[in-house]
Design a protein around this motif. Structure first.
Motif, PDB file in Angstrom:
ATOM      1  N   ALA A  36       0.831  -1.208   0.000  1.00  0.00           N
ATOM      2  CA  ALA A  36       0.000   0.000   0.000  1.00  0.00           C
ATOM      3  C   ALA A  36       0.867   1.260   0.000  1.00  0.00           C
ATOM      4  O   ALA A  36       0.571   2.226  -0.702  1.00  0.00           O
ATOM      5  CB  ALA A  36      -0.931  -0.009   1.203  1.00  0.00           C
ATOM      6  N   LEU A  37       1.949   1.232   0.761  1.00  0.00           N
ATOM      7  CA  LEU A  37       2.868   2.371   0.796  1.00  0.00           C
ATOM      8  C   LEU A  37       3.559   2.539  -0.552  1.00  0.00           C
ATOM      9  O   LEU A  37       3.690   3.658  -1.060  1.00  0.00           O
ATOM     10  CB  LEU A  37       3.894   2.189   1.911  1.00  0.00           C
ATOM     11  CG  LEU A  37       4.945   3.281   2.059  1.00  0.00           C
ATOM     12  CD1 LEU A  37       4.302   4.637   2.283  1.00  0.00           C
ATOM     13  CD2 LEU A  37       5.890   2.936   3.192  1.00  0.00           C
ATOM     14  N   ALA A  38       3.966   1.436  -1.142  1.00  0.00           N
ATOM     15  CA  ALA A  38       4.596   1.497  -2.464  1.00  0.00           C
ATOM     16  C   ALA A  38       3.615   2.036  -3.500  1.00  0.00           C
ATOM     17  O   ALA A  38       3.989   2.863  -4.344  1.00  0.00           O
ATOM     18  CB  ALA A  38       5.092   0.110  -2.865  1.00  0.00           C
ATOM     19  N   ALA A  39       2.363   1.601  -3.434  1.00  0.00           N
ATOM     20  CA  ALA A  39       1.347   2.097  -4.375  1.00  0.00           C
ATOM     21  C   ALA A  39       1.115   3.586  -4.181  1.00  0.00           C
ATOM     22  O   ALA A  39       0.948   4.323  -5.161  1.00  0.00           O
ATOM     23  CB  ALA A  39       0.049   1.321  -4.188  1.00  0.00           C
ATOM     24  N   LEU A  40       1.113   4.049  -2.937  1.00  0.00           N
ATOM     25  CA  LEU A  40       0.924   5.473  -2.660  1.00  0.00           C
ATOM     26  C   LEU A  40       2.058   6.294  -3.251  1.00  0.00           C
ATOM     27  O   LEU A  40       1.821   7.313  -3.913  1.00  0.00           O
ATOM     28  CB  LEU A  40       0.838   5.700  -1.150  1.00  0.00           C
ATOM     29  CG  LEU A  40       0.796   7.156  -0.692  1.00  0.00           C
ATOM     30  CD1 LEU A  40      -0.557   7.768  -1.016  1.00  0.00           C
ATOM     31  CD2 LEU A  40       1.090   7.261   0.777  1.00  0.00           C
ATOM     32  N   LEU A  41       3.285   5.845  -3.043  1.00  0.00           N
ATOM     33  CA  LEU A  41       4.437   6.612  -3.534  1.00  0.00           C
ATOM     34  C   LEU A  41       4.551   6.568  -5.055  1.00  0.00           C
ATOM     35  O   LEU A  41       5.079   7.493  -5.658  1.00  0.00           O
ATOM     36  CB  LEU A  41       5.717   6.091  -2.891  1.00  0.00           C
ATOM     37  CG  LEU A  41       5.827   6.313  -1.383  1.00  0.00           C
ATOM     38  CD1 LEU A  41       7.063   5.631  -0.837  1.00  0.00           C
ATOM     39  CD2 LEU A  41       5.830   7.788  -1.046  1.00  0.00           C
ATOM     40  N   ASN A  42       4.064   5.510  -5.672  1.00  0.00           N
ATOM     41  CA  ASN A  42       4.138   5.383  -7.128  1.00  0.00           C
ATOM     42  C   ASN A  42       2.891   5.889  -7.837  1.00  0.00           C
ATOM     43  O   ASN A  42       2.824   5.829  -9.058  1.00  0.00           O
ATOM     44  CB  ASN A  42       4.394   3.925  -7.520  1.00  0.00           C
ATOM     45  CG  ASN A  42       5.816   3.521  -7.222  1.00  0.00           C
ATOM     46  OD1 ASN A  42       6.741   4.319  -7.325  1.00  0.00           O
ATOM     47  ND2 ASN A  42       5.997   2.282  -6.825  1.00  0.00           N
ATOM     48  N   HIS A  43       1.919   6.374  -7.084  1.00  0.00           N
ATOM     49  CA  HIS A  43       0.677   6.863  -7.682  1.00  0.00           C
ATOM     50  C   HIS A  43       0.972   8.065  -8.575  1.00  0.00           C
ATOM     51  O   HIS A  43       1.889   8.845  -8.296  1.00  0.00           O
ATOM     52  CB  HIS A  43      -0.308   7.256  -6.573  1.00  0.00           C
ATOM     53  CG  HIS A  43      -1.696   7.450  -7.045  1.00  0.00           C
ATOM     54  ND1 HIS A  43      -2.136   8.627  -7.584  1.00  0.00           N
ATOM     55  CD2 HIS A  43      -2.755   6.605  -7.068  1.00  0.00           C
ATOM     56  CE1 HIS A  43      -3.403   8.518  -7.910  1.00  0.00           C
ATOM     57  NE2 HIS A  43      -3.809   7.292  -7.602  1.00  0.00           N
ATOM     58  N   GLU A  44       0.183   8.214  -9.624  1.00  0.00           N
ATOM     59  CA  GLU A  44       0.411   9.317 -10.579  1.00  0.00           C
ATOM     60  C   GLU A  44       0.230  10.695  -9.944  1.00  0.00           C
ATOM     61  O   GLU A  44       0.803  11.678 -10.406  1.00  0.00           O
ATOM     62  CB  GLU A  44      -0.525   9.168 -11.782  1.00  0.00           C
ATOM     63  CG  GLU A  44      -1.991   9.272 -11.443  1.00  0.00           C
ATOM     64  CD  GLU A  44      -2.897   8.981 -12.627  1.00  0.00           C
ATOM     65  OE1 GLU A  44      -3.985   9.563 -12.669  1.00  0.00           O
ATOM     66  OE2 GLU A  44      -2.517   8.184 -13.493  1.00  0.00           O
ATOM     67  N   LYS A  45      -0.544  10.787  -8.876  1.00  0.00           N
ATOM     68  CA  LYS A  45      -0.766  12.074  -8.207  1.00  0.00           C
ATOM     69  C   LYS A  45       0.142  12.264  -6.994  1.00  0.00           C
ATOM     70  O   LYS A  45      -0.053  13.197  -6.223  1.00  0.00           O
ATOM     71  CB  LYS A  45      -2.226  12.179  -7.750  1.00  0.00           C
ATOM     72  CG  LYS A  45      -3.214  12.296  -8.874  1.00  0.00           C
ATOM     73  CD  LYS A  45      -4.601  12.492  -8.314  1.00  0.00           C
ATOM     74  CE  LYS A  45      -5.620  12.618  -9.422  1.00  0.00           C
ATOM     75  NZ  LYS A  45      -6.972  12.809  -8.873  1.00  0.00           N
TER      76      LYS A  45
END
Length: 106
Positions: A36-45
């Motif tokens: 989840a943290l990785a997805a947050l940091l890699n999110h387009e926004k």
């Protein structure tokens, strides 16, 4: 393990690390236990301060206070970061460190 990742990211950001270095850290696979943290940091926004601030408030709801402080610092919301450190972490020494690191106070 989740709290260890939260603490690591928190101290990394407190030492002055920017979002680009955190994204590079995610690419190394160090945070693979935290998808989840990785997805947050890699999110387009993820470069958008409002996006980071919104997610920091969501982390407060999840009682992940150190990670919330890190996101507040990344979006330059120093007052919110200090408030979380004082109220939730109950760490006045950390509040003083945050006050010293604030760019507009010398």
């Amino acid at each position: 393990l989740q709290r260890l990742a939260d603490k690591a990211v928190f101290w990394y950001v407190l030492l002055g690390t920017k979002l680009t270095k955190l994204k590079a850290l995610v690419k190394t696979g160090v945070l693979r236990a935290e998808p989840a943290l990785a997805a947050l940091l890699n999110h387009e926004k993820s470069e958008d301060p409002l996006f980071l601030r919104k997610n920091a408030f969501r982390l407060l709801q999840l009682h992940r206070f150190q990670l919330a402080v890190a996101l507040f610092l990344l979006c330059d919301c120093w007052e919110e970061a200090a408030s979380v450190a004082a109220k939730h972490l109950q760490d006045m020494q950390l509040v003083l460190i945050l006050a010293r690191r604030r760019p507009d106070i010398s």
